[in-house]
Design an enzyme around this catalytic site. Structure first.
Site, short mmCIF file in Angstrom:
data_model
loop_
_atom_site.label_atom_id
_atom_site.label_comp_id
_atom_site.label_asym_id
_atom_site.label_seq_id
_atom_site.Cartn_x
_atom_site.Cartn_y
_atom_site.Cartn_z
N ASP A 9 -4.47 0.43 -31.70
CA ASP A 9 -3.83 0.80 -32.95
C ASP A 9 -4.29 2.25 -33.22
O ASP A 9 -5.26 2.71 -32.61
CB ASP A 9 -4.34 -0.17 -34.02
CG ASP A 9 -4.10 0.31 -35.42
OD1 ASP A 9 -2.95 0.57 -35.75
OD2 ASP A 9 -5.08 0.40 -36.19
N ASP A 11 -4.17 4.38 -36.81
CA ASP A 11 -4.88 4.58 -38.08
C ASP A 11 -5.99 3.56 -38.25
O ASP A 11 -5.76 2.35 -38.19
CB ASP A 11 -3.92 4.38 -39.27
CG ASP A 11 -3.03 5.58 -39.50
OD1 ASP A 11 -3.54 6.70 -39.46
OD2 ASP A 11 -1.83 5.38 -39.72
N ASP A 168 -7.73 -2.54 -36.49
CA ASP A 168 -8.64 -2.78 -37.63
C ASP A 168 -8.00 -3.64 -38.71
O ASP A 168 -8.61 -3.85 -39.76
CB ASP A 168 -9.06 -1.43 -38.26
CG ASP A 168 -7.89 -0.73 -38.93
OD1 ASP A 168 -6.79 -0.74 -38.36
OD2 ASP A 168 -8.08 -0.18 -40.03
O1 LIG Z 1 0.96 4.28 -40.86
C1 LIG Z 1 1.01 3.03 -40.85
O2 LIG Z 1 1.92 2.35 -41.40
C2 LIG Z 1 -0.11 2.27 -40.15
O3 LIG Z 1 -0.34 2.78 -38.86
P1 LIG Z 1 -1.20 1.97 -37.75
O4 LIG Z 1 -0.30 0.89 -37.20
O5 LIG Z 1 -1.55 3.03 -36.74
O6 LIG Z 1 -2.43 1.41 -38.43
#
Ligand SMILES: O=C(O)COP(=O)(O)O
Length: 216
Positions: A9, A11, A168
């Site tokens: 992932d 963020d 996370d």
């Molecule tokens: O920006 C988002 O909606 C979350 O992004 P992610 O899937 O990298 O946690």
């Protein structure tokens, strides 16, 4: 370690994007005379996308005109910020270098739009080659739907059971379950108060990027 591909992932797992998000939300709060959000509040909502952060951190009711216009402003400011730099969590750079040294393919599946991801990808690729990057614009359904993880597994020709997906948020672990892929919680990420990652049935829980690096 027996996994043949490691998928991440973005963020809250590789990217400490809350640094940018906090700056942007503070700017919006100042401009619109709203209460400045605490860093703790931004960190706990940072994995949920702009709409949820504006709602929770600036205390603006969702589905209102004010909410929509603040989200638009947030995304415009973020577009500028991601051009500048992409802060990674401590230890992520060494972790990515180790994957590259061991020739383990690296994939990224994010719910972020390609408009932002395209600026982040080159900054990560400077550290380690990214075999595949999937954004919300590359799938019909975002996580926890398994589509992005399944695309990665197919493109890398590595069956889901030989991939590890690390994230996370519970939706990351659910996406891995839905893809029948082993999963790991990035316990250093943006967990919310009340989250109980030990209840998410992940295959592993890693406390830090360094812990994951030792495992690899
Ligand atoms: O920006 C988002 O909606 C979350 O992004 P992610 O899937 O990298 O946690």
């Amino acid at each position: 370690m027996t996994y043949k591909a490691i998928l991440f992932d973005l963020d809250g797992t590789l990217l400490d994007s809350a640094v940018h998000f906090h700056t942007i939300l503070n700017r919006l709060a100042k401009k619109h005379d709203l209460k400045a959000p605490s860093e703790t509040s931004v960190r706990s909502w940072a994995s949920n996308g702009a709409a949820v952060m504006v709602e929770q951190c600036l205390e603006i009711s969702a589905n209102t005109e004010q909410h929509q216009s603040l989200c638009d402003e947030f995304l415009k400011l973020y577009d500028t910020e991601v051009h500048e730099s992409c802060p990674l969590f401590d230890g992520v750079e060494a972790l990515l270098r180790k994957l590259a040294d061991k020739n383990i393919p690296l994939g990224i599946i994010t719910n972020k739009g390609r408009r932002f991801y395209q600026h982040i990808e080159p900054q990560i690729s400077e550290i380690a080659p990214i075999a595949i990057g999937i954004t919300r614009d590359d799938v019909t359904e975002i996580k926890p739907n398994p589509e992005g993880l399944e695309i990665c597994s197919k493109k890398l020709s590595v069956p889901p059971s030989d991939c590890l997906y690390i994230g996370d948020h519970k939706r990351d672990i659910d996406a891995a379950h839905n893809a029948q892929m082993p999963s790991a919680v990035a316990n250093w990420g943006y967990l919310q108060p009340g989250d109980q990652p030990s209840q998410w049935n992940a295959t592993h829980i890693f406390e830090s990027p360094n812990d994951l690096m030792q495992f690899i």
